[in-house]
Motif scaffolding. Structure first.
Motif, PDB file in Angstrom:
ATOM      1  N   UNK A 125       3.940 -18.323  17.517  1.00  0.00           N
ATOM      2  CA  UNK A 125       3.767 -16.944  18.008  1.00  0.00           C
ATOM      3  C   UNK A 125       4.677 -16.630  19.196  1.00  0.00           C
ATOM      4  N   UNK A 126       4.802 -17.513  20.215  1.00  0.00           N
ATOM      5  CA  UNK A 126       5.689 -17.180  21.333  1.00  0.00           C
ATOM      6  C   UNK A 126       7.158 -17.093  20.908  1.00  0.00           C
ATOM      7  N   UNK A 127       7.545 -17.961  19.986  1.00  0.00           N
ATOM      8  CA  UNK A 127       8.947 -17.942  19.527  1.00  0.00           C
ATOM      9  C   UNK A 127       9.197 -16.678  18.712  1.00  0.00           C
ATOM     10  N   UNK A 128       8.222 -16.270  17.898  1.00  0.00           N
ATOM     11  CA  UNK A 128       8.384 -15.054  17.097  1.00  0.00           C
ATOM     12  C   UNK A 128       8.453 -13.814  17.988  1.00  0.00           C
ATOM     13  N   UNK A 129       7.695 -13.822  19.084  1.00  0.00           N
ATOM     14  CA  UNK A 129       7.754 -12.703  20.029  1.00  0.00           C
ATOM     15  C   UNK A 129       9.137 -12.647  20.679  1.00  0.00           C
ATOM     16  N   UNK A 130       9.695 -13.811  20.948  1.00  0.00           N
ATOM     17  CA  UNK A 130      11.048 -13.870  21.526  1.00  0.00           C
ATOM     18  C   UNK A 130      12.076 -13.324  20.535  1.00  0.00           C
TER      19      UNK A 130
ATOM     20  N   UNK B 211      17.072 -19.153  17.618  1.00  0.00           N
ATOM     21  CA  UNK B 211      15.631 -19.047  17.829  1.00  0.00           C
ATOM     22  C   UNK B 211      14.891 -19.038  16.491  1.00  0.00           C
ATOM     23  N   UNK B 212      15.486 -18.410  15.503  1.00  0.00           N
ATOM     24  CA  UNK B 212      14.880 -18.404  14.166  1.00  0.00           C
ATOM     25  C   UNK B 212      14.813 -19.814  13.599  1.00  0.00           C
ATOM     26  N   UNK B 213      15.818 -20.623  13.867  1.00  0.00           N
ATOM     27  CA  UNK B 213      15.800 -22.023  13.424  1.00  0.00           C
ATOM     28  C   UNK B 213      14.678 -22.783  14.126  1.00  0.00           C
ATOM     29  N   UNK B 214      14.425 -22.448  15.394  1.00  0.00           N
ATOM     30  CA  UNK B 214      13.341 -23.100  16.140  1.00  0.00           C
ATOM     31  C   UNK B 214      11.991 -22.797  15.495  1.00  0.00           C
ATOM     32  N   UNK B 215      11.851 -21.612  14.919  1.00  0.00           N
ATOM     33  CA  UNK B 215      10.593 -21.253  14.247  1.00  0.00           C
ATOM     34  C   UNK B 215      10.357 -22.190  13.069  1.00  0.00           C
ATOM     35  N   UNK B 216      11.416 -22.416  12.292  1.00  0.00           N
ATOM     36  CA  UNK B 216      11.286 -23.320  11.147  1.00  0.00           C
ATOM     37  C   UNK B 216      10.928 -24.734  11.572  1.00  0.00           C
ATOM     38  N   UNK B 217      11.568 -25.216  12.653  1.00  0.00           N
ATOM     39  CA  UNK B 217      11.280 -26.570  13.129  1.00  0.00           C
ATOM     40  C   UNK B 217       9.852 -26.646  13.685  1.00  0.00           C
ATOM     41  N   UNK B 218       9.398 -25.603  14.368  1.00  0.00           N
ATOM     42  CA  UNK B 218       8.041 -25.595  14.924  1.00  0.00           C
ATOM     43  C   UNK B 218       6.993 -25.554  13.812  1.00  0.00           C
TER      44      UNK B 218
END
Length: 167
Positions: free
Chosen positions: A69-74, A54-61
């Protein structure tokens, strides 16, 4: 501390050997704790893997200029679950350590199993025991007789099984 791998691999054999040392190992309690530890550890590793992906998804987003924000909340929710699992794992590990610290050493394989001094086997003898023409006393009787050890005063000062000099 007793080797946990020995209990994990040879629990029944180890419990039988410990029985000869007059120690009753609660094998079922150990097995229950071990199963709980494995489950919590597996869950913790799964949560860590989810958090990492999920942290990798933050970088890609962020690279795509998307809302993170939704990914960081996750990720924050995963962090809270991970902290709870780590606390559970620590508690189970503390219980296991308590069991491991209470277990005495196993007798060496060459030591014959017996219940008392009468069943001991004399392996070898060196020299001839001395024979005295008087009644032999132990060091406690000699020390008290000479006034060099005072167990009564020591018991009052520090408790049982201590000695102080009577001189």
């Amino acid at each position: 501390m007793f080797d946990v791998q020995l209990l994990r691999t040879q629990l029944a054999d180890t419990a039988a050997l410990l029985k000869h040392r007059n120690f009753e190992l609660d094998a079922s309690a150990f097995e229950t704790l071990e199963a709980e530890r494995k489950a919590i550890q597996s869950q913790t590793q799964d949560l860590q893997a989810q958090r990492n992906s999920t942290s990798k998804q933050i970088g890609m987003a962020k690279a795509k200029s998307e809302d993170v924000a939704p990914i960081m909340a996750q990720v924050a929710g995963l962090g809270e679950k991970l902290t709870a699992c780590e606390a559970q794992l620590s508690a189970v590990q503390a219980k296991m350590d308590g069991i491991l610290l209470s277990i005495p050493n196993l007798p060496h394989a060459s030591v014959p199993l017996g219940k008392g001094e009468a069943e001991n086997v004399e392996v070898r003898r060196w020299g001839t025991p001395r024979v005295f023409d008087f009644a032999v006393k132990d060091h406690i009787a000699i020390g008290e007789g000479l006034g060099g050890i005072d167990f009564d005063v020591a018991a009052k000062l520090s408790g049982a099984r201590f000695a102080v000099s009577g001189a």
